[in-house]
Design an enzyme around this catalytic site. Sequence first.
Site, short mmCIF file in Angstrom:
data_model
loop_
_atom_site.label_atom_id
_atom_site.label_comp_id
_atom_site.label_asym_id
_atom_site.label_seq_id
_atom_site.Cartn_x
_atom_site.Cartn_y
_atom_site.Cartn_z
N GLU A 418 73.70 82.75 37.41
CA GLU A 418 72.24 82.74 37.29
C GLU A 418 71.65 84.14 37.47
O GLU A 418 70.82 84.38 38.35
CB GLU A 418 71.64 81.74 38.28
CG GLU A 418 71.98 80.32 37.88
CD GLU A 418 71.46 79.28 38.87
OE1 GLU A 418 70.91 78.26 38.42
OE2 GLU A 418 71.62 79.47 40.08
N GLU A 488 78.64 73.56 36.72
CA GLU A 488 77.99 72.80 37.78
C GLU A 488 77.50 71.49 37.18
O GLU A 488 76.91 71.48 36.10
CB GLU A 488 76.80 73.55 38.39
CG GLU A 488 77.17 74.83 39.13
CD GLU A 488 75.96 75.57 39.68
OE1 GLU A 488 74.90 74.92 39.86
OE2 GLU A 488 76.05 76.78 39.92
#
Length: 957
Positions: A418, A488
Amino acid sequence: MSLRTTPSVDYVEDVSPGSGALPPRAWYAASDARSLSLNGSWRFRLSATAGAEDDSFAEEGYDAGNWAEVRVPGHWVLQGDGAFGSPIYTNHLYPFPVDPPYVPTENPTGDHLRVFDLPSDWPSDGGAVLRFDGVESCARVWLNGTELGEFKGSRLAHEFAVGELLKPGSNVLAVRVHQWSAGSYLEDQDQWWLPGIFRDVTLLHRPVGGAGDFFVHASYDHTTGEGTLRVDSDVDGRVTVPALDIDVATGEPVTVAVQPWTAETPKLYDGVLVTDGERVPLRIGFRTVVLEDGLIKVNGKAVLFKGVNRHEWHPEHGRALDLETMREDVLLMKRHNLNAVRTSHYPPHPAFLDLCDEYGLWVIDECDLETHGFTEQDWRDNPVDDDRWTPALLDRAARMVERDKNHPSIVFWSLGNEAGTGRGLTAMAEWIHGRDPERLVHYEGDWHCRDTDVYSRMYAFHDEVEKIGQRLDGGTLRRRELPFIQCEYAHAMGNGPGGLADYQELFEKYERLQGAFVWEWIDHGVRHAELGYAYGGDFGEELHDGNFVCDGLVFPDRTPSPGLIEYKKVIEPVRIEGDRANGIVHVTNKQDFADLSALAFEWSCQVDGETVESGSLAVPALAPGESAEVKLPEPPADGRGGERQWTVRALLADNTSWAAKGHVVAWGQFAVGARPLPSFPATDRPVPDGDRITLGPAGFDARTGALLTIGGVEVDATPRLDVWRAPTDNDDGAEWQSDTRYGTLWRTLGLHRMRHRLVSVEAGDDALTVRTRVAPAAREVGLDTVYRWTSDGERLRLTVSVTPQGDWTVPLPRLGVRFGLAEADRVEWFGGGPGEAYPDTGKASMVGRWQSTVDGLQTPYVRPQENGARADVRWVELGGLRIEGDPEFWFTARRWTTEQLDAARHRTDLTAGDTVWVNLDHGQHGIGSQSCGPGPLPQYFLKAEPAEFSFVFSTTT
């Protein structure tokens, strides 16, 4: 180099990675060269700002006698009972102004001092290196008054040459650690912000002619069964592998027949790198990782990742983990059928990777990089797209790769997490591909797959994942040609995650889908005397994200959660299915590399949940992907006429390094015949007697129709319709979710404050009928509810009929009845167990006879919420009552009300009352993983529609 007495802190906000440290090199646990651990008690002084104190504390002879002490490895905010500040938790918001590379003047700074003597037999020749394995977030180092340098990169190793500075006794090691630095902008990793020297500090002797950096290349040719070994070394030497008869010079390849390394068969060969001055043990695993035919292949076979994201965490020590805690993590993963781990979001302590090599786990090794907070300004000024920061990014990539490159378990290097996109990430990918072309590169943020070798996403919904599997997702040509993983998914926050089995079905159906990694391994609860475990906001943080830090498959003390038990079942490496009509069990080996020779199979036959006969089952040693049909014996004769079923288990046939013989790896259950439902003729009639009505063994309030007693059992609160549950983290969902968050809608509608209006109490010829309307204040929707009581004189039957009125636009949280008992402790039931289960989390629920206490039924989620429901229950006994269901039902029992559970924020908020509250549920809404993922799939919705269900009550004494 002379000391400065006027403090200069420019380095704190310098975007460079630091100065003075040696180039990174391969890590190894030990060699025959001497080493000295400097872990232990250090003197400590905390300042409020980076420049509050001068450098004089680093001088020899400085008197730090009045300083405090801290433990190294450790975080100072987790020591001193709050005297050294407190932890801060944010998911992605920086806890300081976003003004890169600047940080606040208020910058907690810890000065650390350690005075040490060299052992009397410390070698006098050669040199020495001082190694820091992890310091958050910026450190400046002196030894005996001489500055060695400063560095950033909290989860990365840094070494300094110190040989000429050492003396036999009273060496003064001084380290100044700043909580905030320019490096903090690169470390926004959804975890507690915890400053300190949290990994090992070690002094390493470097003998003349000792080993330098080295790179073990050990490939495997699956077509020939041979492995090729070549060890490139900065210092010439020889490599020996006795088991393979290898004795070869460094840099020279040798090819021999070997057993390959995989996560299922982690074969390691012991070798030694010998230079003129040092012997370094090697643990060599032969394997080849390639991208071929659009798939990730190891040793010629596509792999399916059944993984988890792992932050480092201990509830008392934070990210300062010892070897046994790391081993406990790996053993728990192996025992629960996981085969892969992503080291989110930084390289772990290197000893953890040794354990992955030894026990067998595929590893995505992730760089110490995340800049998620820049999303708040649409990624403006993001360091990964700013050339000034590229040297720091490349330094982080190099320190990860060089430290960890000799681990066969690592199949992917990950650029970070991220951090948006930018030129810096491209530079990292290019450097890694050039340095280590024998592994693949991962980064989830690169949806166009410009820099990566896999299309990676997080929290993609089931329908999108299926489109990706079908190659109908579009995207660039390069992306369409790449395999897909979810780095994820299945956010394991609180009760859940739901929908695991539905994801796994897709992963096994489409070859492009090569598995996923649950978020995440452990709840990051901080042990707290008053709260049990603390989470975000419990330390008075200005900004925080609450219990979003508690989203793991294990609780903070590493007790497996129901989510981990469910995951074990969903990803089990053997599929066991039954054909009850023909008495056949279908067995499929779902592993990628290993056959079933390591497993033994056994069958058992149950009648009404009790095993009446069992035995071994001969299953061939099926190769990966193979299936077989195995005939079961004839069911044993039983005259009870009860519910019969088969259970087949796959067990470890012998002890292994990770579990003992008999450990259950997989299991399957299937019914032999239908369950006989509870029924009896309604022979008794209600008998009014003043303010009471008697029906069979039960007494009722004549005015309200409330149940008061059954036999000698007092009922504190009559069974009433209940549709509310204390919303789970996944019910409430995350505010950024695009799909409907039903937890908030339930509360808006008022389902937590339903009112019950009595319409009538009717004592008929064969039944007592109570008619009500259940509805929330301020709304026109409601549930017309009829309670019909009948009896045969000894037993009492309650039939509940529910008819929704009005326009119900949301599903119900639950549908059933709740009542209170004055006393209850021991609980026994026939149904699903031993743990909780909900509509989309019930694969691990095994039908049988189970026992518990009321307290033992509770699941200790760090933030209290709906929990503890046992599914598919035929009957339950508690508090002197036996309750049978038609059809099967869910039950929960608690010493507090649902409303009290809903109001609690920590487990210590819950106080046992005088009543045990029992829920008997006809239906439950699914769980999903909407705390950071999709909500329940539509098939797990509990729709507001007409329903009828019954319970039969009798006494057990």
